[in-house]
Design a protein around this motif. Structure first.
Motif, mmCIF file in Angstrom:
data_model
loop_
_atom_site.group_PDB
_atom_site.id
_atom_site.type_symbol
_atom_site.label_atom_id
_atom_site.label_comp_id
_atom_site.label_asym_id
_atom_site.label_seq_id
_atom_site.Cartn_x
_atom_site.Cartn_y
_atom_site.Cartn_z
ATOM 1 N N LEU A 46 0.812 -1.217 0.000
ATOM 2 C CA LEU A 46 0.000 0.000 0.000
ATOM 3 C C LEU A 46 0.848 1.271 0.000
ATOM 4 C CD1 LEU A 46 -2.703 -1.145 2.568
ATOM 5 C CD2 LEU A 46 -3.092 -0.643 0.145
ATOM 6 N N LYS A 47 2.014 1.227 0.636
ATOM 7 C CA LYS A 47 2.872 2.413 0.686
ATOM 8 C C LYS A 47 3.286 2.857 -0.713
ATOM 9 C CE LYS A 47 4.980 2.401 5.284
ATOM 10 N NZ LYS A 47 6.242 2.202 6.057
ATOM 11 N N LYS A 48 3.628 1.908 -1.537
ATOM 12 C CA LYS A 48 4.024 2.231 -2.906
ATOM 13 C C LYS A 48 2.856 2.838 -3.683
ATOM 14 C CE LYS A 48 6.034 0.243 -7.098
ATOM 15 N NZ LYS A 48 6.542 -0.984 -7.770
ATOM 16 N N LEU A 49 1.677 2.246 -3.519
ATOM 17 C CA LEU A 49 0.494 2.764 -4.206
ATOM 18 C C LEU A 49 0.127 4.152 -3.683
ATOM 19 C CD1 LEU A 49 -1.791 2.260 -6.230
ATOM 20 C CD2 LEU A 49 -3.098 1.208 -4.378
ATOM 21 N N GLU A 50 0.290 4.378 -2.372
ATOM 22 C CA GLU A 50 -0.024 5.680 -1.786
ATOM 23 C C GLU A 50 0.904 6.762 -2.317
ATOM 24 O OE1 GLU A 50 -1.648 8.697 0.689
ATOM 25 O OE2 GLU A 50 -2.379 6.884 -0.287
ATOM 26 N N GLU A 51 2.177 6.436 -2.467
ATOM 27 C CA GLU A 51 3.127 7.404 -3.028
ATOM 28 C C GLU A 51 2.723 7.787 -4.451
ATOM 29 O OE1 GLU A 51 6.872 5.448 -2.731
ATOM 30 O OE2 GLU A 51 7.027 5.683 -0.542
ATOM 31 N N GLU A 52 2.306 6.796 -5.219
ATOM 32 C CA GLU A 52 1.860 7.063 -6.589
ATOM 33 C C GLU A 52 0.575 7.890 -6.593
ATOM 34 O OE1 GLU A 52 1.435 3.247 -8.361
ATOM 35 O OE2 GLU A 52 3.603 2.846 -8.444
ATOM 36 N N ARG A 53 -0.303 7.606 -5.620
ATOM 37 C CA ARG A 53 -1.572 8.356 -5.547
ATOM 38 C C ARG A 53 -1.323 9.833 -5.281
ATOM 39 N NH1 ARG A 53 -4.721 10.921 -2.254
ATOM 40 N NH2 ARG A 53 -3.307 10.613 -0.496
ATOM 41 N N VAL A 54 -0.447 10.145 -4.322
ATOM 42 C CA VAL A 54 -0.166 11.532 -3.965
ATOM 43 C C VAL A 54 0.382 12.293 -5.168
ATOM 44 C CG1 VAL A 54 1.281 13.032 -2.544
ATOM 45 C CG2 VAL A 54 0.200 11.016 -1.528
ATOM 46 N N ILE A 55 1.320 11.680 -5.897
ATOM 47 C CA ILE A 55 1.907 12.333 -7.080
ATOM 48 C C ILE A 55 0.851 12.535 -8.168
ATOM 49 C CG2 ILE A 55 3.582 12.043 -8.945
ATOM 50 C CD1 ILE A 55 5.331 10.475 -6.956
ATOM 51 N N GLU A 56 0.034 11.493 -8.396
ATOM 52 C CA GLU A 56 -0.984 11.571 -9.442
ATOM 53 C C GLU A 56 -2.062 12.601 -9.107
ATOM 54 O OE1 GLU A 56 -3.551 8.479 -12.165
ATOM 55 O OE2 GLU A 56 -3.259 8.003 -10.052
ATOM 56 N N ASP A 57 -2.503 12.643 -7.841
ATOM 57 C CA ASP A 57 -3.524 13.603 -7.439
ATOM 58 C C ASP A 57 -3.019 15.037 -7.553
ATOM 59 O OD1 ASP A 57 -5.332 11.635 -6.984
ATOM 60 O OD2 ASP A 57 -5.198 11.669 -4.793
ATOM 61 N N SER A 58 -1.750 15.228 -7.238
ATOM 62 C CA SER A 58 -1.159 16.565 -7.356
ATOM 63 C C SER A 58 -1.176 17.032 -8.812
ATOM 64 C CB SER A 58 0.274 16.546 -6.818
ATOM 65 O OG SER A 58 0.878 17.807 -6.953
ATOM 66 N N LYS A 59 -0.831 16.126 -9.714
ATOM 67 C CA LYS A 59 -0.856 16.457 -11.145
ATOM 68 C C LYS A 59 -2.287 16.711 -11.630
ATOM 69 C CE LYS A 59 3.316 13.861 -12.397
ATOM 70 N NZ LYS A 59 3.860 12.698 -13.156
ATOM 71 N N ASN A 60 -3.198 15.859 -11.192
ATOM 72 C CA ASN A 60 -4.597 16.003 -11.613
ATOM 73 C C ASN A 60 -5.211 17.315 -11.123
ATOM 74 O OD1 ASN A 60 -4.561 13.544 -12.914
ATOM 75 N ND2 ASN A 60 -5.493 12.420 -11.235
ATOM 76 N N ASN A 61 -4.849 17.716 -9.886
ATOM 77 C CA ASN A 61 -5.420 18.940 -9.327
ATOM 78 C C ASN A 61 -5.002 20.186 -10.107
ATOM 79 O OD1 ASN A 61 -6.934 17.773 -7.316
ATOM 80 N ND2 ASN A 61 -5.320 17.890 -5.783
ATOM 81 N N LYS A 62 -3.824 20.131 -10.716
ATOM 82 C CA LYS A 62 -3.379 21.261 -11.528
ATOM 83 C C LYS A 62 -4.255 21.441 -12.763
ATOM 84 C CE LYS A 62 1.451 20.947 -10.039
ATOM 85 N NZ LYS A 62 2.860 20.657 -10.429
ATOM 86 N N ILE A 63 -4.908 20.367 -13.166
ATOM 87 C CA ILE A 63 -5.834 20.429 -14.305
ATOM 88 C C ILE A 63 -7.261 20.660 -13.822
ATOM 89 C CG2 ILE A 63 -6.758 19.169 -16.292
ATOM 90 C CD1 ILE A 63 -4.183 17.512 -16.279
ATOM 91 N N ILE A 64 -7.629 19.968 -12.751
ATOM 92 C CA ILE A 64 -9.015 19.991 -12.271
ATOM 93 C C ILE A 64 -9.419 21.346 -11.696
ATOM 94 C CG2 ILE A 64 -10.560 19.044 -10.506
ATOM 95 C CD1 ILE A 64 -9.155 16.356 -10.905
ATOM 96 N N LYS A 65 -8.555 21.951 -10.877
ATOM 97 C CA LYS A 65 -8.912 23.217 -10.221
ATOM 98 C C LYS A 65 -9.250 24.323 -11.219
ATOM 99 C CE LYS A 65 -6.561 22.520 -5.790
ATOM 100 N NZ LYS A 65 -5.484 22.989 -4.882
#
Length: 359
Positions: free
Chosen positions: A20-39
């Motif tokens: 889960l730690k590996k997946l969580e690290e990927e989630r944080v990076i992906e969400d940060s990128k997505n928020n730059k588009i979504i906001k």
């Protein structure tokens, strides 16, 4: 053998958390990128939505343009969030959840879309005949105490039209539990609420002794004697207790004693003036929707539930949200899934479906 919380903690730390730690690290990076588009898209969409009302009485053409701006900003936001959600959900279903289910024995997620079909429910059982669509969520298959078991989380719906307007009506939302029985029976017996059952060709109406249980319920069977043999008073009382246990959130690990205590709790609720009566009436409505079918050596239990099973919150935070809530880490989230299956397996123990004896 049930796994204690201390034992689960060790399993989580050794087997689940590293993955889960590996997946969580990927989630944080992906969400940060997505928020730059979504906001920015959401900001544009909100401004355009407000402008629709401002321009509606001034300039219809510009209002229409703003409407399309709203549509074409919301659509990509939904696409991005859904894509991330499904990616993580798939990972958890393939790499994490099976390890949790295996703590109960031989259990796994099935991708068989025909495990329990709407045609079988409508035409073989005569249940939920208004339903035209069956939407499956999760299907878990396994063996428990020598009984083949299938758990299908699903929703049955139909469309109601009134003039130019139509709406989707939910007929059933919860679990269909299919259990291989050790009790032999040759006929078909169906129990359901009066609103959701119809008598099929070759079936007879069965009147059971319990007047209270039969209120707003009907039983149809191809064998009167066998139906009474299967639907004993003790069995019907247990079915009612199981139904009550699944109203609302029931994520705790439940034993046979827990199920028995439901009756006492319900009686206490009823004793409260006004509030108790209102709550009791609301609960009873859902109890009448519980259906049971004995067919082809299996028992099918249709149990309504407001709880999403075998899942965790995968919604991505946009801003101002508690990061821990959306983190894929957190032992309690996964212990909850273990307990959900425990509660379902508790039904087999409580109804004594693994026994050759009378129900």
């Amino acid at each position: 053998m049930a796994v204690t919380k201390e034992e689960f903690h060790k399993i989580y730390k050794e087997q689940l958390e590293p993955v889960l730690k590996k997946l969580e690290e990927e989630r944080v990076i992906e969400d940060s990128k997505n928020n730059k588009i979504i906001k920015p898209l959401l900001l544009i969409g909100c401004v355009a939505f407000i402008m629709i009302f401002v321009l509606n009485s001034v300039n219809d053409s510009l209002a229409i343009v703003c409407f399309f701006i709203v549509f074409f900003t919301i659509f990509p936001v939904g696409y991005i969030l859904n894509k991330s959600h499904e990616k993580r959900r798939k990972f958890l279903k393939e790499r994490v959840f099976p390890k949790i289910l295996s703590l109960h024995g031989q259990f796994y997620f099935s991708q068989n879309p025909k495990a329990i079909t709407l045609v079988d429910i409508n035409r073989k059982m005569g249940l939920y005949n208004r339903s035209t669509t069956k939407t499956d969520d999760d299907t878990v298959v396994g063996i428990y105490k020598g009984c083949n078991l299938l758990i299908n989380e699903c929703e049955l719906t139909h469309i109601e039209s009134r003039g130019k307007h139509s709406r989707t009506v939910t007929d059933f939302k919860g679990l269909i539990i299919k259990i291989q029985m050790k009790k032999n029976f040759k006929g078909v017996t169906i129990l359901g609420s009066s609103d959701n059952i119809r008598k099929l060709k070759g079936f007879e109406n069965v009147e059971l002794e319990s007047v209270d249980f039969m209120q707003n319920r009907k039983v149809y069977s191809t064998d009167q004697i066998e139906a009474r043999y299967l639907l004993t008073t003790a069995f019907m009382e247990r079915v009612q207790s199981v139904a009550k246990s699944f109203i609302g959130n029931r994520s705790n690990n439940m034993s046979s004693t827990d199920f028995a205590n439901i009756e006492l709790a319900m009686n206490q609720v009823k004793s409260v003036p006004l509030i108790g009566a209102q709550m009791s009436a609301s609960l009873e409505k859902y109890l009448y929707d519980v259906s049971v079918a004995f067919i082809d050596g299996y028992i099918y239990l249709f149990i309504n539930s407001f709880e999403d099973f075998f899942d965790i919150d995968l919604n991505a935070p946009i801003s101002g949200a508690d990061p821990a809530k959306y983190s894929l880490l957190g032992e309690e989230k996964y212990y909850n899934i273990y307990n959900q299956l425990s509660a379902i397996l508790g039904i087999i123990d409580y109804l004594k479906l693994d026994k050759n004896l009378g129900l």
